[in-house]
Design a protein around this motif. Structure first.
Motif, PDB file in Angstrom:
ATOM      1  N   LYS A  28     -12.882   7.706  -6.045  1.00 34.36           N
ATOM      2  CA  LYS A  28     -13.814   8.800  -6.242  1.00 34.36           C
ATOM      3  C   LYS A  28     -15.108   8.554  -5.458  1.00 34.36           C
ATOM      4  CE  LYS A  28     -11.480  10.883  -9.704  1.00 34.36           C
ATOM      5  NZ  LYS A  28     -11.098  12.304  -9.785  1.00 34.36           N
ATOM      6  N   ALA A  29     -15.913   9.608  -5.332  1.00 33.57           N
ATOM      7  CA  ALA A  29     -17.185   9.506  -4.622  1.00 33.57           C
ATOM      8  C   ALA A  29     -18.189   8.620  -5.360  1.00 33.57           C
ATOM      9  CB  ALA A  29     -17.777  10.892  -4.414  1.00 33.57           C
ATOM     10  N   ASN A  30     -17.998   8.443  -6.682  1.00 37.04           N
ATOM     11  CA  ASN A  30     -18.908   7.606  -7.462  1.00 37.04           C
ATOM     12  C   ASN A  30     -18.495   6.134  -7.459  1.00 37.04           C
ATOM     13  OD1 ASN A  30     -16.650   7.655  -9.061  1.00 37.04           O
ATOM     14  ND2 ASN A  30     -17.666   8.398 -10.899  1.00 37.04           N
ATOM     15  N   ASP A  31     -17.581   5.770  -6.552  1.00 38.95           N
ATOM     16  CA  ASP A  31     -17.112   4.392  -6.360  1.00 38.95           C
ATOM     17  C   ASP A  31     -16.052   3.971  -7.367  1.00 38.95           C
ATOM     18  OD1 ASP A  31     -17.082   2.051  -4.830  1.00 38.95           O
ATOM     19  OD2 ASP A  31     -18.448   1.017  -6.203  1.00 38.95           O
ATOM     20  N   ALA A  32     -15.668   4.863  -8.291  1.00 43.12           N
ATOM     21  CA  ALA A  32     -14.651   4.513  -9.277  1.00 43.12           C
ATOM     22  C   ALA A  32     -13.254   4.652  -8.673  1.00 43.12           C
ATOM     23  CB  ALA A  32     -14.773   5.405 -10.508  1.00 43.12           C
ATOM     24  N   LEU A  33     -12.355   3.755  -9.089  1.00 43.73           N
ATOM     25  CA  LEU A  33     -10.951   3.826  -8.706  1.00 43.73           C
ATOM     26  C   LEU A  33     -10.150   4.314  -9.906  1.00 43.73           C
ATOM     27  CD1 LEU A  33      -8.851   3.155  -6.462  1.00 43.73           C
ATOM     28  CD2 LEU A  33      -8.555   0.934  -7.589  1.00 43.73           C
ATOM     29  N   TRP A  34      -9.457   5.442  -9.736  1.00 45.75           N
ATOM     30  CA  TRP A  34      -8.613   5.988 -10.796  1.00 45.75           C
ATOM     31  C   TRP A  34      -7.169   5.599 -10.526  1.00 45.75           C
ATOM     32  CZ3 TRP A  34      -9.453   9.753 -14.892  1.00 45.75           C
ATOM     33  CH2 TRP A  34     -10.817   9.939 -15.185  1.00 45.75           C
ATOM     34  N   ILE A  35      -6.486   5.146 -11.569  1.00 45.28           N
ATOM     35  CA  ILE A  35      -5.083   4.759 -11.456  1.00 45.28           C
ATOM     36  C   ILE A  35      -4.290   5.571 -12.467  1.00 45.28           C
ATOM     37  CG2 ILE A  35      -3.408   2.881 -11.627  1.00 45.28           C
ATOM     38  CD1 ILE A  35      -5.668   0.919 -11.018  1.00 45.28           C
ATOM     39  N   LYS A  36      -3.243   6.257 -11.980  1.00 50.52           N
ATOM     40  CA  LYS A  36      -2.367   7.021 -12.854  1.00 50.52           C
ATOM     41  C   LYS A  36      -0.948   6.472 -12.713  1.00 50.52           C
ATOM     42  CE  LYS A  36      -5.119  11.239 -12.311  1.00 50.52           C
ATOM     43  NZ  LYS A  36      -5.122  12.654 -11.865  1.00 50.52           N
ATOM     44  N   GLY A  37      -0.375   6.031 -13.846  1.00 46.84           N
ATOM     45  CA  GLY A  37       0.959   5.454 -13.812  1.00 46.84           C
ATOM     46  C   GLY A  37       0.955   4.066 -14.420  1.00 46.84           C
ATOM     47  N   ASN A  38       2.119   3.452 -14.466  1.00 45.09           N
ATOM     48  CA  ASN A  38       2.287   2.148 -15.098  1.00 45.09           C
ATOM     49  C   ASN A  38       2.338   1.032 -14.056  1.00 45.09           C
ATOM     50  OD1 ASN A  38       2.532   3.411 -17.643  1.00 45.09           O
ATOM     51  ND2 ASN A  38       4.717   3.774 -17.281  1.00 45.09           N
ATOM     52  N   ILE A  39       1.510   0.006 -14.258  1.00 40.57           N
ATOM     53  CA  ILE A  39       1.520  -1.173 -13.392  1.00 40.57           C
ATOM     54  C   ILE A  39       2.419  -2.221 -14.033  1.00 40.57           C
ATOM     55  CG2 ILE A  39       0.127  -3.026 -12.422  1.00 40.57           C
ATOM     56  CD1 ILE A  39      -2.201  -1.117 -12.268  1.00 40.57           C
ATOM     57  N   MET A  40       3.397  -2.735 -13.278  1.00 39.69           N
ATOM     58  CA  MET A  40       4.415  -3.608 -13.853  1.00 39.69           C
ATOM     59  C   MET A  40       4.481  -4.987 -13.228  1.00 39.69           C
ATOM     60  SD  MET A  40       7.494  -0.821 -14.327  1.00 39.69           S
ATOM     61  CE  MET A  40       8.407  -1.934 -15.389  1.00 39.69           C
ATOM     62  N   ALA A  41       3.849  -5.194 -12.074  1.00 40.37           N
ATOM     63  CA  ALA A  41       3.892  -6.508 -11.425  1.00 40.37           C
ATOM     64  C   ALA A  41       2.851  -6.545 -10.318  1.00 40.37           C
ATOM     65  CB  ALA A  41       5.293  -6.793 -10.856  1.00 40.37           C
ATOM     66  N   GLY A  42       2.428  -7.767  -9.954  1.00 38.64           N
ATOM     67  CA  GLY A  42       1.530  -7.933  -8.824  1.00 38.64           C
ATOM     68  C   GLY A  42       0.061  -7.935  -9.207  1.00 38.64           C
ATOM     69  N   SER A  43      -0.805  -8.219  -8.224  1.00 40.70           N
ATOM     70  CA  SER A  43      -2.243  -8.359  -8.450  1.00 40.70           C
ATOM     71  C   SER A  43      -3.018  -7.249  -7.738  1.00 40.70           C
ATOM     72  CB  SER A  43      -2.728  -9.715  -7.950  1.00 40.70           C
ATOM     73  OG  SER A  43      -2.100 -10.768  -8.659  1.00 40.70           O
ATOM     74  N   LEU A  44      -4.103  -6.822  -8.381  1.00 36.05           N
ATOM     75  CA  LEU A  44      -4.985  -5.823  -7.796  1.00 36.05           C
ATOM     76  C   LEU A  44      -6.418  -6.158  -8.187  1.00 36.05           C
ATOM     77  CD1 LEU A  44      -5.540  -3.063  -6.383  1.00 36.05           C
ATOM     78  CD2 LEU A  44      -5.279  -2.011  -8.644  1.00 36.05           C
ATOM     79  N   ALA A  45      -7.282  -6.347  -7.187  1.00 33.68           N
ATOM     80  CA  ALA A  45      -8.709  -6.564  -7.424  1.00 33.68           C
ATOM     81  C   ALA A  45      -9.492  -5.437  -6.775  1.00 33.68           C
ATOM     82  CB  ALA A  45      -9.141  -7.918  -6.860  1.00 33.68           C
ATOM     83  N   TYR A  46     -10.580  -5.016  -7.445  1.00 34.59           N
ATOM     84  CA  TYR A  46     -11.400  -3.931  -6.911  1.00 34.59           C
ATOM     85  C   TYR A  46     -12.861  -4.204  -7.261  1.00 34.59           C
ATOM     86  CZ  TYR A  46     -13.143   0.760  -5.905  1.00 34.59           C
ATOM     87  OH  TYR A  46     -13.851   1.823  -5.403  1.00 34.59           O
ATOM     88  N   GLY A  47     -13.756  -3.870  -6.330  1.00 35.86           N
ATOM     89  CA  GLY A  47     -15.171  -4.165  -6.497  1.00 35.86           C
ATOM     90  C   GLY A  47     -15.978  -3.069  -7.142  1.00 35.86           C
ATOM     91  N   GLY A  48     -15.349  -2.205  -7.902  1.00 33.56           N
ATOM     92  CA  GLY A  48     -16.037  -1.133  -8.616  1.00 33.56           C
ATOM     93  C   GLY A  48     -15.313  -0.854  -9.916  1.00 33.56           C
ATOM     94  N   PRO A  49     -15.779   0.125 -10.702  1.00 31.29           N
ATOM     95  CA  PRO A  49     -15.130   0.434 -11.979  1.00 31.29           C
ATOM     96  C   PRO A  49     -13.723   0.994 -11.786  1.00 31.29           C
ATOM     97  CG  PRO A  49     -16.824   2.053 -11.461  1.00 31.29           C
ATOM     98  CD  PRO A  49     -16.962   0.964 -10.449  1.00 31.29           C
ATOM     99  N   ILE A  50     -12.851   0.708 -12.742  1.00 26.74           N
ATOM    100  CA  ILE A  50     -11.487   1.228 -12.730  1.00 26.74           C
ATOM    101  C   ILE A  50     -11.257   2.037 -14.001  1.00 26.74           C
ATOM    102  CG2 ILE A  50      -9.034   0.643 -12.884  1.00 26.74           C
ATOM    103  CD1 ILE A  50      -9.501  -1.724 -11.113  1.00 26.74           C
ATOM    104  N   THR A  51     -10.736   3.244 -13.834  1.00 34.19           N
ATOM    105  CA  THR A  51     -10.311   4.082 -14.952  1.00 34.19           C
ATOM    106  C   THR A  51      -8.814   4.306 -14.817  1.00 34.19           C
ATOM    107  OG1 THR A  51     -12.458   5.203 -15.049  1.00 34.19           O
ATOM    108  CG2 THR A  51     -10.606   6.294 -16.121  1.00 34.19           C
ATOM    109  N   MET A  52      -8.086   4.131 -15.916  1.00 33.12           N
ATOM    110  CA  MET A  52      -6.620   4.137 -15.802  1.00 33.12           C
ATOM    111  C   MET A  52      -5.984   5.040 -16.847  1.00 33.12           C
ATOM    112  SD  MET A  52      -4.058   0.880 -15.533  1.00 33.12           S
ATOM    113  CE  MET A  52      -2.286   1.163 -15.434  1.00 33.12           C
TER     114      MET A  52
END
Length: 377
Positions: free
Chosen positions: A129-153
């Motif tokens: 998003k423009a406000n630096d937030a990362l939106w995630i829709k769906g199920n995470i089942m494996a692996g790594s994810l790093a992000y330098g801003g807020p995450i909404t899921m």
């Protein structure tokens, strides 16, 4: 990942009839609609139990799907493990690519939406998003994810149970992590997944780990080993706000706000706010020096086990029984200057009374006048 009826009930293949029945009863209580669970999940658990009683390893829906799936063929354990390994590698690569994609957008201040994941098990949608937030829709089942801003899921976070190599790890280096309407949507973090929020808060729903007995790897009859997939939420500078924490979980935060804790949960914090009526005997609260604990619900003493432990940073351990029976009026005046607002039978547990680290450190073990009379002292 292929999910058998054993996986659905959280037990190892070859479990006894009693172990299968006990697992079903435990999970049925957890997911029954009368306990606020999801009816669809309860039906799935019940069907898995019924299938195992007649010797069916996989649900009918999964068998039909597996026949046409490019990630599964055959029925042997080796074949399942090999296919799952390939799937884990695929998901792990996708998560790395998603992380790099999100970082590029953040560096350039751009917005975009893209799908990642496995077409076999379902894809997840990422949107910056423009406000630096990362939106995630769906199920995470494996692996790594790093992000330098807020995450909404909007979805669940799980982790593969067959290997540590592709363990799910979500890291927020700056900002909050939160589920969208976590309680209403019953979103879950489970099966040994790790959530780290380095400089923010975590607002999650239900959190579940997994622990089960497995047969001895050398094949010795009657010998078992315990396998743990401890789900871990680490928020060193902020709050964890959660609902039900169940079955092999570690929470670490400055402040933990939780409804219920059951079955081998460790809560490590400076402040713990407990709003529910269930705290089982095998749970531990590790309280930092200068910290506080508050139990808000009334009339819940029977549901809060006296065998649960509070560990103080200085090394002392206090059984919850000691503060369930300790009258507020028996505390030193320095802790409760105005004792007249409490009845003579009001204990430290319940009603939101603030239990401080110093109270616990200096908790008197001397019997009350009433208990001394009963003992004939």
């Amino acid at each position: 990942m292929t999910e058998s009826n054993y996986d659905i009930l959280g037990i190892v293949e070859g479990s006894t009839e009693r172990e299968i029945r006990d697992a079903f009863r435990r999970m049925a209580l957890q997911f029954h609609s009368d306990r606020g669970g999801e009816n669809e999940q309860f039906i799935k658990i019940k069907q898995a139990y019924e299938d195992l009683k007649v010797g069916k390893k996989y649900p009918d829906t999964d068998i039909e799907r597996l026949k046409n799936s490019r990630v599964y063929s055959g029925d042997t354990e080796e074949e399942v493990r090999r296919k799952n390994q390939v799937l884990g590698q695929e998901l792990s690569r996708e998560m790395k690519e998603a992380q790099a994609w999100a970082a590029r957008l953040q560096n350039t201040g751009s917005t975009a939406t893209r799908l990642f994941g496995s077409k076999t098990l379902g894809e997840i949608e990422l949107e910056r998003k423009a406000n630096d937030a990362l939106w995630i829709k769906g199920n995470i089942m494996a692996g790594s994810l790093a992000y330098g801003g807020p995450i909404t899921m909007q979805g669940n976070i799980s982790s593969p149970s067959w290997t540590e190599e592709f363990k799910t790890r979500i890291c927020v280096t700056s900002g909050d992590f939160k589920f969208v309407n976590a309680v209403e949507n019953k979103y879950r973090i489970e099966n040994g997944a790790i959530l780290e929020v380095e400089n923010g808060n975590a607002v999650v729903g239900n959190v579940f780990g997994r622990k089960f007995r497995a047969q001895d790897p050398q094949g010795r009859v009657g010998i078992y080993r315990t396998i743990e997939h401890r789900t871990h939420i680490h928020v060193p500078r902020g709050k964890i706000i959660a609902e039900n924490i169940v079955n092999t979980v570690l929470l670490e935060a400055d402040s933990i706000i939780v409804l219920n804790m059951e079955d081998d949960v460790i809560a490590r914090a400076r402040e713990v706010l407990f709003y529910g009526d269930k705290l089982t005997y095998d749970c531990v609260i590790e309280l930092a020096r200068g910290g506080t604990i508050r139990f808000f619900a009334n009339f819940t003493i029977q549901g809060i086990s006296g065998d649960a432990i509070i560990k103080l940073e200085g090394g002392k351990q206090v059984r919850l029984f000691d503060i369930k029976t300790k009258k507020i009026r028996d505390l030193a005046d320095e802790y409760v200057p105005d004792k007249t607002r409490y009845s003579k039978d009001t204990t430290m547990v319940g009603g939101g009374f603030t239990i401080t680290y110093d109270m616990l450190e200096n908790l008197s073990k001397k019997p009350t006048r009433k208990s001394r009379w009963r003992l004939g002292l």
